[in-house]
Design an enzyme around this catalytic site. Structure first.
Site, mmCIF file in Angstrom:
data_model
loop_
_atom_site.group_PDB
_atom_site.id
_atom_site.type_symbol
_atom_site.label_atom_id
_atom_site.label_comp_id
_atom_site.label_asym_id
_atom_site.label_seq_id
_atom_site.Cartn_x
_atom_site.Cartn_y
_atom_site.Cartn_z
ATOM 1 N N SER A 143 0.822 -1.206 0.000
ATOM 2 C CA SER A 143 0.000 0.000 0.000
ATOM 3 C C SER A 143 0.861 1.262 0.000
ATOM 4 C CB SER A 143 -0.967 -0.031 1.185
ATOM 5 O OG SER A 143 -1.913 1.007 1.099
ATOM 6 N N ASP A 308 -1.674 6.365 -3.989
ATOM 7 C CA ASP A 308 -0.528 5.577 -3.527
ATOM 8 C C ASP A 308 -0.261 4.420 -4.499
ATOM 9 O OD1 ASP A 308 -2.749 4.073 -2.864
ATOM 10 O OD2 ASP A 308 -1.995 3.436 -0.918
ATOM 11 N N ASP A 310 -0.715 1.187 -4.765
ATOM 12 C CA ASP A 310 -1.781 0.263 -5.164
ATOM 13 C C ASP A 310 -3.103 0.985 -5.385
ATOM 14 O OD1 ASP A 310 -2.387 0.805 -2.540
ATOM 15 O OD2 ASP A 310 -2.672 -1.283 -1.931
ATOM 16 N N ASP A 312 -5.331 2.602 -3.697
ATOM 17 C CA ASP A 312 -6.553 2.525 -2.894
ATOM 18 C C ASP A 312 -6.723 3.770 -2.017
ATOM 19 O OD1 ASP A 312 -4.527 1.988 -1.079
ATOM 20 O OD2 ASP A 312 -5.510 0.249 -0.162
#
Length: 582
Positions: A143, A308, A310, A312
């Site tokens: 993440s 970010d 990924d 999310d």
């Protein structure tokens, strides 16, 4: 022989990659480092494993990933006759390698693996699980964590991050395997490895576009207004680049400039070593570009957006005169929630009947007040979007899926719509741009809109801090500090007695409240300040959150700063006290 030395010796005898073998040799005489890497197994925290990359049983590496996947294969294989799992990954170092290790291990155990053709956002994985009717999903990502981290997120057949009960069952399956088990050749059927169809990716994009909550029925007029919005976007070298520019284009935004040095999938994150859109440092390159535009006499950017690695999470900076202001996760959530109440509710707010908003208990209390006034139910959950997703699933099972209005966390996670079961930075970019476009039509900036919200619903400020630890041994220090908190060691804050709320003591979440009476002594004029302290689910740190009230915004800010400063000092003192006598 101690566990760490036994494991270290075992790993030294195995056929490992050149990189892992080199790391083993480097720490040969370093007892502290051997302990730190081999003292325990890397266990499930927030819906999966996360840790620094490198050799060791409590590090992220191909050996640990394969063992975890063997456990997943057992868990899934016992529940489905012909299971299939989707595997995805972000742009971090080793993410693609770990994803292919995961897919190969699933296939080895007779489970079909659908793997993304390249790095993709984590909400797309959740979407794929749901649309393809799969048994679950695995996402290789850390993440927003610093570049030395990677992780392994697990999703169930609902597309939700696994809850704690499922995590414990999966961990039991993982623990039945050793780190260096040989491939099973006795299975009658080997699973297939296939690429996720391209149409799934396009359907994901279409689902986001279809969820555009326009502020007027005349969408063409809204698109025209959006054409005046100017945006600088950075994917922070992550997966958002594949989708955010296209989604903004569909909104009608013509002026979207992308930060060039943060476009490519650079797992080293050379220009933002900690690719976290919560922090202003992550916007350094976007700010440079914004100031360059102004210096060149070009139209200033209204919004600086970041997702970010990924994708999310979404962070934003907004133009306020000649400066750019970083929105906190709470502020963005407040703005979007209020906007959705107008856009979805209609002129009389009738469409908000039975609507529900879910947020984490450490997120903005102003949202509770917005809900009370607007007639929207606001429910708090434990931290972690998996808890919001669980609430969404319960709503669906009750036949009320369409009653879900919005979900958000102060850590910059947002979701509108039910197409996925995880926070979505791509959707969040769409939401904030719509909010900004609507404000622009009203000749308001987002900061001016925030001022109006606080004037309407109350003056509140939130602050967040963290006490960092470095060694595996520090886990006991963290646990001891939490025990002290629940034992009542923190007696006063800001000169006021602390009242302990033990609602989430079992989950190791400390909630304290202090109440301050106004000098006039008038009934109802007192101010209540709340704070929360909890261990991070993914890193070695204790996180602090402060929620302060005030007679005005300046008053609330001063209270929040003072309380956070005092909490941080107390936690630091406890850390030093407990490490001094090890």
């Amino acid at each position: 022989m101690e566990r760490e030395q036994r494991e270290y010796t075992s790993w030294c005898s195995q056929d490992l990659s050149e990189e892992l073998r080199r790391q083993l040799l480097e720490i040969k005489e370093n007892e502290e480092e051997i302990y730190d890497r081999f003292c325990r197994d890397l266990t499930f925290g927030t819906s999966g494993m996360r840790g620094r990359m490198g050799v060791g049983t409590c590090r992220m590496n191909s050996v640990v990933v394969r063992r975890a996947t063997l456990g997943i294969a057992d868990y899934v294989g016992r529940r489905y006759a012909q299971p299939a799992v989707v595997v995805s990954y972000d742009t971090r170092m080793h993410s693609e390698e770990f994803a292919h290790v995961t897919a190969e291990t699933l296939a080895e155990r007779g489970i079909d693996a659908w793997i993304m053709s390249g790095p993709q956002p984590v909400p797309l994985l959740s979407f794929a699980v749901r649309r393809m009717g799969l048994a679950g999903g695995i996402m290789i990502t850390a993440s927003h964590n610093p570049r030395e981290y990677n992780g392994y997120k697990v999703y169930d057949h609902f597309g939700n991050q696994i809850d704690d009960e499922k995590a414990r069952r999966i961990e039991a399956c993982i623990e039945s395997h050793g780190y260096f088990e040989k491939e099973e050749n006795g299975l009658q059927t080997r699973g297939r490895i296939r690429t996720v169809p391209a149409d799934i990716i396009e359907r994901y994009r279409n689902s986001i576009s279809d969820c555009a909550a326009w502020w007027k029925e005349d969408i063409s007029e809204c698109r025209k207004a959006m054409g005046s919005l100017s945006v600088i976007y950075t994917p922070l070298n992550g997966t958002g680049l594949s989708h955010v520019p296209e989604i903004l284009k569909r909104l009608g935004i013509k002026d979207v400039e992308i930060v060039e040095c943060q476009k490519s999938g650079d797992g080293l994150f050379a220009t933002c070593p900690s690719p976290n859109p919560e922090n202003r440092k992550a916007f350094a390159e976007a700010e440079k570009l914004a100031k360059k535009r102004i210096a060149e006499g070009r139209k200033p950017a209204d919004l600086l957006l970041a997702t970010d690695p990924d994708s999310d999470r979404m962070g934003a900076m907004v133009r306020d005169g000649s400066e750019y202001v970083l929105l906190s996760g709470n502020q963005a959530g407040e703005l979007i929630f209020d906007y959705l109440c107008d856009a979805v509710g209609g002129p009389d707010g009738k469409n908000l009947e039975h609507r529900v908003v879910y947020k984490s208990l450490v997120s903005s209390p102003l949202a509770d007040r917005i809900g009370q006034v607007r007639g929207v139910t606001v429910e708090n959950t434990l931290t972690g979007f998996k808890n919001i997703a669980l609430k969404m699933e319960q709503l669906r099972q009750a036949g009320r899926e369409e009653d879900f209005l919005f979900g958000f966390e102060e850590s910059h996670g947002y979701l509108y719509g039910t197409y996925t079961r995880d926070k979505d930075g791509v959707m969040a970019c769409q939401l904030l741009c719509l909010t900004a476009g609507c404000c622009m039509r009203q000749n308001l900036t987002l900061t001016e809109k925030l001022d109006r919200l606080h004037g309407t619903y109350g003056y509140m400020e939130t602050r967040a801090g963290a006490l960092h630890f470095q060694r595996e041994k520090d886990r006991k220090v963290m646990a001891d500090i939490m025990e002290d908190l629940f034992a009542g060691s923190l007696k006063t804050v800001w000169g006021l007695p602390v009242e302990i709320d033990r609602t989430y003591e079992k989950e190791r979440v400390f909630q304290g409240t202090v109440k301050k009476s106004e000098a006039s002594g008038e009934e109802g004029r007192g101010r209540q300040h709340r704070f929360v302290i909890r261990p991070s689910g993914t890193e070695l740190k204790l996180k602090s959150y402060v929620f302060a009230e005030g007679q005005n915004q300046e008053d609330a800010s001063e209270a929040a700063d003072a309380i956070l400063k005092e909490l941080s000092a107390w936690l630091n003192m406890k850390k030093e006290e407990k490490t001094e006598y090890e």
